[in-house]
Write a protein that holds these residues in place. Structure first.
Motif, PDB file in Angstrom:
ATOM      1  N   GLU A 142       0.831  -1.213   0.000  1.00  0.00           N
ATOM      2  CA  GLU A 142       0.000   0.000   0.000  1.00  0.00           C
ATOM      3  C   GLU A 142       0.863   1.260   0.000  1.00  0.00           C
ATOM      4  OE1 GLU A 142      -3.462  -2.067   2.731  1.00  0.00           O
ATOM      5  OE2 GLU A 142      -2.682  -0.116   3.295  1.00  0.00           O
ATOM      6  N   GLY A 143       2.191   1.071   0.077  1.00  0.00           N
ATOM      7  CA  GLY A 143       3.107   2.213   0.050  1.00  0.00           C
ATOM      8  C   GLY A 143       3.305   2.860   1.412  1.00  0.00           C
ATOM      9  N   ARG A 144       2.954   2.139   2.513  1.00  0.00           N
ATOM     10  CA  ARG A 144       3.075   2.729   3.855  1.00  0.00           C
ATOM     11  C   ARG A 144       4.530   2.792   4.316  1.00  0.00           C
ATOM     12  NH1 ARG A 144      -1.794   2.140   6.832  1.00  0.00           N
ATOM     13  NH2 ARG A 144      -3.476   1.912   5.339  1.00  0.00           N
ATOM     14  N   THR A 145       4.815   3.785   5.128  1.00  0.00           N
ATOM     15  CA  THR A 145       6.144   3.897   5.730  1.00  0.00           C
ATOM     16  C   THR A 145       6.231   2.933   6.915  1.00  0.00           C
ATOM     17  OG1 THR A 145       5.401   5.586   7.276  1.00  0.00           O
ATOM     18  CG2 THR A 145       6.288   6.351   5.151  1.00  0.00           C
ATOM     19  N   ASN A 146       7.457   2.739   7.432  1.00  0.00           N
ATOM     20  CA  ASN A 146       7.624   1.837   8.585  1.00  0.00           C
ATOM     21  C   ASN A 146       6.830   2.334   9.789  1.00  0.00           C
ATOM     22  OD1 ASN A 146       9.274   0.517   6.891  1.00  0.00           O
ATOM     23  ND2 ASN A 146      11.145   0.690   8.117  1.00  0.00           N
ATOM     24  N   ASN A 147       6.833   3.642  10.000  1.00  0.00           N
ATOM     25  CA  ASN A 147       6.076   4.211  11.128  1.00  0.00           C
ATOM     26  C   ASN A 147       4.582   3.919  10.988  1.00  0.00           C
ATOM     27  OD1 ASN A 147       8.141   5.329  12.663  1.00  0.00           O
ATOM     28  ND2 ASN A 147       8.185   7.196  11.404  1.00  0.00           N
ATOM     29  N   ALA A 148       4.082   4.104   9.775  1.00  0.00           N
ATOM     30  CA  ALA A 148       2.652   3.863   9.542  1.00  0.00           C
ATOM     31  C   ALA A 148       2.309   2.385   9.724  1.00  0.00           C
ATOM     32  CB  ALA A 148       2.279   4.323   8.141  1.00  0.00           C
ATOM     33  N   ILE A 149       3.211   1.506   9.277  1.00  0.00           N
ATOM     34  CA  ILE A 149       2.977   0.057   9.440  1.00  0.00           C
ATOM     35  C   ILE A 149       2.952  -0.299  10.924  1.00  0.00           C
ATOM     36  CG2 ILE A 149       3.932  -2.257   8.993  1.00  0.00           C
ATOM     37  CD1 ILE A 149       5.094  -1.123   6.351  1.00  0.00           C
ATOM     38  N   ALA A 150       3.894   0.285  11.675  1.00  0.00           N
ATOM     39  CA  ALA A 150       3.946   0.025  13.118  1.00  0.00           C
ATOM     40  C   ALA A 150       2.641   0.461  13.774  1.00  0.00           C
ATOM     41  CB  ALA A 150       5.138   0.758  13.724  1.00  0.00           C
ATOM     42  N   GLY A 151       2.168   1.632  13.386  1.00  0.00           N
ATOM     43  CA  GLY A 151       0.926   2.152  13.951  1.00  0.00           C
ATOM     44  C   GLY A 151      -0.268   1.281  13.617  1.00  0.00           C
TER      45      GLY A 151
END
Lengths: 221, 195
Positions: free
Chosen positions: A165-174
């Motif tokens: 989905e193109g998420r960043t690592n921070n967004a994935i963690a969240g």
């Protein structure tokens, strides 16, 4: 951000202009087909071009125009919008490029926050894929039967889906309620299992992981 | 010793007939059933309806979604913002429904990409594993659309998780379709006449 729009539906086009302006962007041009957008981009500095996939030249003029813009102005970001979330369209988008490009459902960019997030990520060189499509690809039987992908754990699958989905690592963690360090660990494991450890660029490896995932489901499905 | 036969000869004939009848029924059950393609008129109508849904209600409701997004920017009252968010969610559900209607009427990628991407899209949404063996080069648009709709409509009748093999062979005058469902073992066939 300087944005140009090509959309053959007048009502949607006008609404998008108003929303972009409300979000603080400058709409440098607003046209109803691909050829006019190309002419506009040839003369104007445009950061991101927003294109309806299904517009003249029919049937999928947005994709054809995006290809031509990428060849003419590789630095211009491309956001392709559609009423449908189709794997075929996604594969075409990936053929056009895996950087500075996005494919989203029309109604999903109908909020200032989401619109800004999508445009910012494209300008930063990322690929943005409609989350509902990435989710469906993981959930299909073919998506679960993907050779090297079978070696992934359930958690690694979730991480890969969010990467798709193109998420960043921070967004994935969240999203997964885990630490950023745990996300990095999972991504390292995905790279190893998909045999992508040798590539020096992390972003490139991320794209390759997503492509391997999409490719596997394309072959098996 | 001969086995003791009880009952009249008519009873015996009845048992034999019953067994034959059962055998015949089981054989008939295993025979492929014929599927009928939509007529050219129906196919054209379904295509036009999908375009109408896409260019009419779907586009207007998407524009409404943008309008709500714009309203959310200007709304300062948290209660109003919540109601706008709820309306956005409702609009998204309407668009999901319109998408399902459009996809069932006529696969959206069929015109631009052809039978294979269109059928893979249907299988993906249904959660079906599709083994597609397609050999239909230079198929004229009408026969291509009717063949695709015939198979797509059948795929939509299958349960999620089903596995199905589809074979398509196109000649000069006819397209022959064979469908085998793994598990149930059901088989189907169809012939689509080219224009």
């Amino acid at each position: 951000m300087r944005v140009a729009i090509a959309e053959d539906g007048a009502l949607f086009r006008e609404g998008l202009v108003l929303l972009l302006e409300a979000a603080g962007h400058q709409v440098v041009g607003c046209v109803d087909d691909g050829d006019r957008l190309l002419a506009l981009i040839a003369t104007e500095q445009v950061d991101v071009a927003i294109l309806d996939i299904r517009m003249p030249p029919e049937p999928d003029g947005g994709l054809v125009t995006a290809e031509r813009i990428r060849a003419m102005r590789p630095q211009t970001g491309l956001l392709l919008l559609s009423h449908y979330a189709e794997t075929h369209y996604l594969m075409r988008v990936l053929e056009i490029g895996t950087e500075r490009i996005g494919y989203r459902l029309k109604e999903r960019v109908a909020g200032v926050q989401v619109l800004n997030d999508t445009l910012d990520r494209i300008c930063d060189g990322e690929i943005v894929i409609e989350p509902v499509l990435a989710k469906r690809l993981v959930q299909t039987p073919a998506g679960r039967d993907g050779g090297a992908l079978d070696k992934l754990t359930e958690r690694e699958h979730d991480v890969l889906r969010l990467m798709a989905e193109g998420r960043t690592n921070n967004a994935i963690a969240g999203e997964l309620f885990i630490s950023v360090k745990a996300v990095e660990k999972n991504i390292a494991a995905i790279f190893t299992k998909l045999d992508l450890s040798g590539d020096p660029s992390v972003h490139h490896r991320r794209v390759l992981a997503v492509l391997a995932y999409l490719q596997a489901r394309r072959i098996d499905g | 010793m001969f086995p003791l036969v009880t009952g009249t000869p008519f009873d015996h004939a009845g048992v034999v007939f019953g067994r034959l009848h059962g055998l015949l029924l089981s054989r008939l059950g295993a025979l492929p059933t014929r599927l009928r393609p939509p007529s050219p008129g129906t196919t054209e109508l379904r295509h036009r309806l999908e375009q109408l849904v896409h260019d009419g209600p779907a586009l207007r409701v998407s524009a409404l979604s943008l309008e709500l997004g714009l309203l959310a920017v200007t709304a300062t009252d948290p209660c109003v913002r919540d109601r706008v968010d709820a309306a956005q969610d409702a609009v998204h559900l309407v668009l999901d429904d319109l998408r399902r209607v459009g996809e069932a009427l006529y696969p959206p990628v069929l015109t631009g990409a052809g039978i294979e991407p269109a059928l893979r899209s249907v299988a993906e949404r249904q959660g079906i594993t599709l083994d597609l063996d397609l050999s239909a080069p230079d198929l004229e648009p009408g026969a291509r659309a009717r063949t695709c709709l015939l198979i797509a409509d059948h795929l939509r009748t299958l349960a999620e998780g089903a596995a199905v093999a589809v074979r398509v062979r196109a000649g000069k005058r006819y397209v022959r379709v064979g469908i085998s469902e793994a598990g149930s073992g059901r088989r189907h066939w169809a012939v689509v006449r080219c224009a």
